[in-house]
Enzyme design. Sequence first.
Site, PDB file in Angstrom:
ATOM      1  CD  GLU A   1      -2.704   1.057   2.614  1.00  0.00           C
ATOM      2  OE1 GLU A   1      -3.806   1.630   2.642  1.00  0.00           O
ATOM      3  OE2 GLU A   1      -2.231   0.453   3.598  1.00  0.00           O
TER       4      GLU A   1
ATOM      5  CE  LYS B   1      -7.808   0.649   3.601  1.00  0.00           C
ATOM      6  NZ  LYS B   1      -6.681   1.356   4.266  1.00  0.00           N
TER       7      LYS B   1
ATOM      8  CB  CYS C   1      -4.176  -1.835   4.396  1.00  0.00           C
ATOM      9  SG  CYS C   1      -3.247  -1.540   5.935  1.00  0.00           S
TER      10      CYS C   1
END
Length: 322
Positions: free
Chosen positions: A84, A156, A197
């Site tokens: 990331e 995300k 993440c």
Amino acid sequence: MALVSFAASLSLPIAVAAAAAAVRSRAVVLRRAMSSSSVSAAAPARVGVVQMTSVGDIDANYATCSRLTKEAAAAGVKFLCFPEVFSFIGSKDGESVKLAEPLDGPIMQRYCSLASESSIWLSLGGFQEKGPDDSQQYNTHVLIDDSGKVRSSYRKIHLFDVDVPGNMVYKESRFTAAGDTVVAVDSPFGRLGLTVCYDLRFPELYQCLRFKHQAQVLLVPSAFTKVTGEAHWEILLRARAIETQCYIIAAAQAGKHNEKRESYGDSIIIDPWGTVIARLADRLSTGFSVADIDLSKVEAVRTKMPIAEHRKFDSVWKSSSL
């Protein structure tokens, strides 16, 4: 005579049911055999997982990514996964929003050229994509093929808005807009499920990627904090691998990026049985680790432990209230 006739009338539906069950059984065996033969026909693919310490300098980060990509390609890696925020980690609030670009902008185009020149697929997790307005960006996982084409992207979904005990307060949603689409894509390395993440803490996303989108390899580019990484990083990754019977490739940011931010590191690759099959020698160094992805192992684990056939959630579980 009446008794014999009655028995004969019973035997017909029983025989029909038995025959139907046998046909269904043979069909299941045939599907498994066809799936197994098609998967095992593909040779194992060499993949790499990167660990790096990104900083607030786009050119410096690109130089690191370029070097690692060329080294990985020379080592026979066909698919290299970066963490990331690989291209930029700023030290000031809102700094990355000012640098955010669309996916056809010059920053991403450099990485597309890098993939093409190196004949390698790249997973670029957490790119600062231009958002719905000038005050927001998307945290976007970009997949580039070996011709330099953006094959897919995932924004995300779960944003990191937490007060980490013993650490600092994070408010990702202050400058980042959440995505709303689950993304899986076919590749020479299997069907890939894209995440980023903090998504790791939400198993329903990974269940969806496996059971509704047929993912075989799950990508988890991350920049876990030191505190949360020490407590939960490996155990969460291994749990997702075991629950989904997928390979996990988890590229991680490592070390101190600036005075305010530090990442845990520990880039790893995990097989569908939950075993760590590749990781760097330590959690802080910049480099990559390599493993061979063998999709026949995915099929073998799923055949021996057929949780997809046993799963009841979609058809049986019902909510109730008192």
